[in-house]
Design a protein around this motif. Structure first.
Motif, PDB file in Angstrom:
ATOM      1  N   VAL A  69     -59.984   3.470  74.011  1.00 13.61           N
ATOM      2  CA  VAL A  69     -61.334   2.998  73.739  1.00 13.61           C
ATOM      3  C   VAL A  69     -61.380   1.480  73.709  1.00 13.61           C
ATOM      4  N   GLU A  70     -62.592   0.957  73.906  1.00 18.45           N
ATOM      5  CA  GLU A  70     -62.842  -0.465  73.776  1.00 18.45           C
ATOM      6  C   GLU A  70     -64.234  -0.666  73.203  1.00 18.45           C
ATOM      7  N   HIS A  71     -64.453  -1.852  72.629  1.00 14.40           N
ATOM      8  CA  HIS A  71     -65.765  -2.189  72.083  1.00 14.40           C
ATOM      9  C   HIS A  71     -66.610  -2.891  73.142  1.00 14.40           C
ATOM     10  N   THR A  72     -67.857  -2.450  73.301  1.00 14.15           N
ATOM     11  CA  THR A  72     -68.788  -3.084  74.222  1.00 14.15           C
ATOM     12  C   THR A  72     -70.134  -3.250  73.509  1.00 14.15           C
ATOM     13  N   HIS A  73     -71.092  -3.841  74.205  1.00 19.69           N
ATOM     14  CA  HIS A  73     -72.434  -3.978  73.633  1.00 19.69           C
ATOM     15  C   HIS A  73     -73.057  -2.616  73.348  1.00 19.69           C
ATOM     16  N   ALA A  74     -72.551  -1.580  74.023  1.00 20.17           N
ATOM     17  CA  ALA A  74     -73.063  -0.227  73.811  1.00 20.17           C
ATOM     18  C   ALA A  74     -72.324   0.496  72.688  1.00 20.17           C
TER      19      ALA A  74
END
Length: 226
Positions: A69-74
């Motif tokens: 996983v990664e963090h995005t604006h979504a």
């Protein structure tokens, strides 16, 4: 220039000689049947643990903690590194590879129990692990050594990464998601370097897995059920 890099160049010539004719079928495109997500630990040889010497066979992703996983604006999403082969090369099997004595899991454990002071880049990686591992730390038996606790959290982390893939709308339900642990520290019952299957498509009960997958029942082994 460091001698270690010079040695790598010499070894690359050996590789180029041995592999010269093995790229013919993958000049124009790749269609790897499997994508692996491994910890970027120097002791985890991402191709060699499978005995792979075929270009185009494995799409390998590596990061500390074998995260998917990664963090995005979504918000938190499945990493594009993992999604790319699924979306664009017809890959239908994902293997999440944890390993015994994982430094990333060790750091996450320390962060959750005592706190750690790491550079921002490492903190960012830990921030992707610690929320998922916190419930696992709370569930650990009280009588474990620190090393034993870490190896059980390695399994717990693999389970959480598998859950993220199985639960994502971006990963088709037809894709097989398998969680394994690579053991080079004599933690499991096999030989050093063996891979032990601990999770298939979110199921992590060993007895259920052995009944469902008799062809690999001797490779299914967990340290911890919860």
């Amino acid at each position: 220039m460091d001698d270690a890099f010079v040695d790598l160049l010499h070894r690359n010539l050996e590789h180029a000689t041995a592999f010269d004719g093995r790229f013919d079928d993958v000049q124009d495109a790749q269609r790897p049947p499997v994508v692996t997500v491994c910890c970027s630990d120097s002791r985890v040889l991402q191709d060699h643990i499978w005995g792979n010497d075929r270009p185009g066979q494995l799409f390998t992703c590596g990061n500390i903690g074998n995260r998917v996983v990664e963090h995005t604006h979504a918000g938190e999403v499945v990493s594009g590194d993992v999604l790319y082969p699924i979306a664009h090369t017809g890959t239908e099997t994902v293997v999440v590879v944890g390993h015994t004595g994982c430094g990333a899991v060790t750091a996450a454990h320390a962060d959750l129990t005592d706190g750690v002071d790491e550079p921002p880049g490492i903190e960012r990686c830990l921030d992707l692990l610690t929320p998922h591992l916190s419930p696992g730390i709370d569930a650990l038996p009280d009588d474990l050594t620190r090393a034993a606790a870490i190896d059980r959290l390695v399994e717990y982390n693999v389970d959480r990464q598998v859950d993220a893939l199985v639960g994502s709308d971006d990963v088709p339900s037809a894709v097989d998601v398998i969680g394994v642990v690579y053991d080079f520290q004599d933690v499991y019952s096999g030989r050093r370097g063996e891979v032990h299957v601990i999770n298939v498509d979110g199921e992590h009960d060993p007895a259920t897995l052995r009944a469902s997958h008799p062809a690999i029942e001797d490779r299914i082994e967990r340290l911890w059920t919860y």
